[in-house]
Design an enzyme around this catalytic site. Structure first.
Site, mmCIF file in Angstrom:
data_model
loop_
_atom_site.group_PDB
_atom_site.id
_atom_site.type_symbol
_atom_site.label_atom_id
_atom_site.label_comp_id
_atom_site.label_asym_id
_atom_site.label_seq_id
_atom_site.Cartn_x
_atom_site.Cartn_y
_atom_site.Cartn_z
ATOM 1 C CG ASN A 102 43.705 38.515 29.064
ATOM 2 O OD1 ASN A 102 44.243 38.501 30.171
ATOM 3 N ND2 ASN A 102 42.900 39.472 28.677
ATOM 4 C CG HIS A 119 50.986 34.595 30.435
ATOM 5 N ND1 HIS A 119 50.425 35.393 31.398
ATOM 6 C CD2 HIS A 119 52.317 34.859 30.475
ATOM 7 C CE1 HIS A 119 51.370 36.110 32.000
ATOM 8 N NE2 HIS A 119 52.526 35.809 31.446
ATOM 9 C CB CYS A 147 50.661 12.466 24.407
ATOM 10 S SG CYS A 147 51.511 12.784 22.844
ATOM 11 C CB CYS A 150 55.109 10.154 23.861
ATOM 12 S SG CYS A 150 54.487 11.484 24.891
ATOM 13 N N GLY A 187 44.175 46.782 32.179
ATOM 14 C CA GLY A 187 43.568 45.661 32.912
ATOM 15 C C GLY A 187 44.554 44.641 33.431
ATOM 16 C CB ALA A 231 39.433 47.956 29.728
HETATM 17 P P1 NAD Z 1 45.195 40.040 37.435
HETATM 18 O O1 NAD Z 1 44.039 39.165 37.788
HETATM 19 O O2 NAD Z 1 46.425 39.957 38.245
HETATM 20 O O3 NAD Z 1 44.752 41.571 37.480
HETATM 21 C C1 NAD Z 1 43.628 42.056 36.836
HETATM 22 C C2 NAD Z 1 43.698 43.560 36.839
HETATM 23 O O4 NAD Z 1 42.610 44.037 36.077
HETATM 24 C C3 NAD Z 1 43.617 44.212 38.225
HETATM 25 O O5 NAD Z 1 44.624 45.187 38.366
HETATM 26 C C4 NAD Z 1 42.231 44.869 38.223
HETATM 27 O O6 NAD Z 1 42.221 46.088 38.963
HETATM 28 C C5 NAD Z 1 42.030 45.147 36.755
HETATM 29 N N1 NAD Z 1 40.634 45.194 36.312
HETATM 30 C C6 NAD Z 1 39.573 44.532 36.820
HETATM 31 N N2 NAD Z 1 38.469 44.826 36.106
HETATM 32 C C7 NAD Z 1 38.851 45.687 35.133
HETATM 33 C C8 NAD Z 1 38.180 46.342 34.075
HETATM 34 N N3 NAD Z 1 36.865 46.156 33.873
HETATM 35 N N4 NAD Z 1 38.886 47.168 33.248
HETATM 36 C C9 NAD Z 1 40.214 47.366 33.441
HETATM 37 N N5 NAD Z 1 40.903 46.755 34.429
HETATM 38 C C10 NAD Z 1 40.236 45.938 35.262
HETATM 39 O O7 NAD Z 1 45.491 39.755 35.912
HETATM 40 P P2 NAD Z 1 46.846 39.825 35.122
HETATM 41 O O8 NAD Z 1 47.569 41.063 35.476
HETATM 42 O O9 NAD Z 1 46.456 39.562 33.716
HETATM 43 O O10 NAD Z 1 47.738 38.586 35.657
HETATM 44 C C11 NAD Z 1 47.210 37.356 36.072
HETATM 45 C C12 NAD Z 1 47.624 36.120 35.281
HETATM 46 O O11 NAD Z 1 46.480 35.295 35.156
HETATM 47 C C13 NAD Z 1 48.053 36.347 33.883
HETATM 48 O O12 NAD Z 1 49.222 35.628 33.752
HETATM 49 C C14 NAD Z 1 47.009 35.711 32.968
HETATM 50 O O13 NAD Z 1 47.624 34.876 32.011
HETATM 51 C C15 NAD Z 1 46.174 34.873 33.848
HETATM 52 N N6 NAD Z 1 44.711 35.018 33.657
HETATM 53 C C16 NAD Z 1 44.154 35.105 32.408
HETATM 54 C C17 NAD Z 1 42.781 35.284 32.248
HETATM 55 C C18 NAD Z 1 42.184 35.379 30.866
HETATM 56 O O14 NAD Z 1 42.742 34.859 29.909
HETATM 57 N N7 NAD Z 1 41.039 36.064 30.717
HETATM 58 C C19 NAD Z 1 41.962 35.384 33.373
HETATM 59 C C20 NAD Z 1 42.561 35.274 34.648
HETATM 60 C C21 NAD Z 1 43.930 35.122 34.764
#
Ligand code: NAD
Length: 242
Positions: A102, A119, A147, A150, A187, A231
């Site tokens: 995240n 990430h 920037c 630069c 998650g 979660a």
């Molecule tokens: P993803 O969106 O691919 O998957 C999310 C997962 O969370 C799913 O498997 C879903 O079933 C599960 N989920 C949904 N609600 C939930 C809950 N309440 N409790 C537990 N699990 C739950 O996300 P990812 O696997 O993190 O990969 C996506 C990419 O997107 C990552 O690289 C991330 O950096 C980025 N991203 C980040 C954010 C953030 O910072 N909050 C948000 C969206 C995407």
């Protein structure tokens, strides 16, 4: 959802615990996962098409504006019980590492300390040329801003699809996965590499794998405990068992 007492006992005895979190952990804070539909103005865009270097090259203003919207969303959000439970768990375990995909900073805001941000972080900004952090820039109407050193375009300090992860963060995450007794995958859809492979590395090194997710994922088949649910509901109950 019943949580087996043996898992509480295992965590109580473990000295090394590593947790991998994904967007699902922040879902209950109102930060949408990439797989959930977006709302409002951005509903017509697929995040997988925006979070790429190609998208930034094609239309930097569009990508900058999308991140500005996400930054606002994150600023308005608060850590939920899942983030707080992980901060609590860190205090109960001798060697605790939180590896997160995240970019929303909510783990830090909840009080977690030993965090590896695989990430990046949406709240920081870097120059797209030299990747150095930029804290201040002229507000002269350019979108994205330029920037001050630069003149390159500024961009969020996040890893986009197709980009390499920061090597130090990745090797630290791998080391924490290969040396822990318990590995929690929380998650995350486990579809984005190399983060997904951390669970496999942990199991190969002898860790017990616990998955917390309402849905099955590619790591479900190797998980020793699959806790199906949110979660924010499961993690606080797990902490109460330790
Ligand atoms: P993803 O969106 O691919 O998957 C999310 C997962 O969370 C799913 O498997 C879903 O079933 C599960 N989920 C949904 N609600 C939930 C809950 N309440 N409790 C537990 N699990 C739950 O996300 P990812 O696997 O993190 O990969 C996506 C990419 O997107 C990552 O690289 C991330 O950096 C980025 N991203 C980040 C954010 C953030 O910072 N909050 C948000 C969206 C995407």
């Amino acid at each position: 959802m019943h949580i087996d007492e043996s898992l509480g006992e295992l965590l109580r005895q473990s000295k090394r615990v590593t947790v991998l979190t994904g967007a699902g952990v922040s879902a209950e804070s109102g930060v949408p996962t990439f797989r959930n539909a977006q709302t409002g103005l951005w509903a017509q865009y697929d995040p997988h098409q925006l979070a790429t270097p190609e998208a930034f090259e094609r239309d930097p203003k569009l990508v900058w504006d999308w991140y500005a919207w996400r930054r606002e969303l994150v600023a308005r959000a608060s850590p939920n019980p899942a983030h707080h439970a992980l901060a609590r768990l860190e205090k109960m375990v001798a060697h605790f590492t939180l590896v997160t995909q995240n970019v929303d900073d909510l783990h830090r805001r909840a009080g977690s300390e030993n965090i590896i941000e695989l990430h990046g972080n949406i709240l920081r900004t870097i120059c797209s040329r030299d990747r150095q952090e930029v804290r201040d820039w002229a507000d002269d109407g350019n979108m994205p801003p330029l920037c001050p050193r630069c003149g390159g375009l500024l961009r969020p300090a996040v890893v986009w699809f197709g980009e390499a992860l920061p090597p130090q963060a990745l090797s630290a995450a791998l080391a924490a996965s290969q040396t822990c007794e318990v590995f929690l995958s929380v998650g995350t859809s486990s579809l984005v590499e190399p983060a997904a492979s951390l669970s496999f590395a942990a199991v190969r090194s002898g860790a017990t794998l616990v998955e917390i997710n309402p849905d099955e994922t590619p790591v479900s088949r190797i998980a020793h405990f699959a806790l199906r649910g949110n979660a924010a509901d499961i993690l606080p109950r797990l902490c109460d068992m330790i």
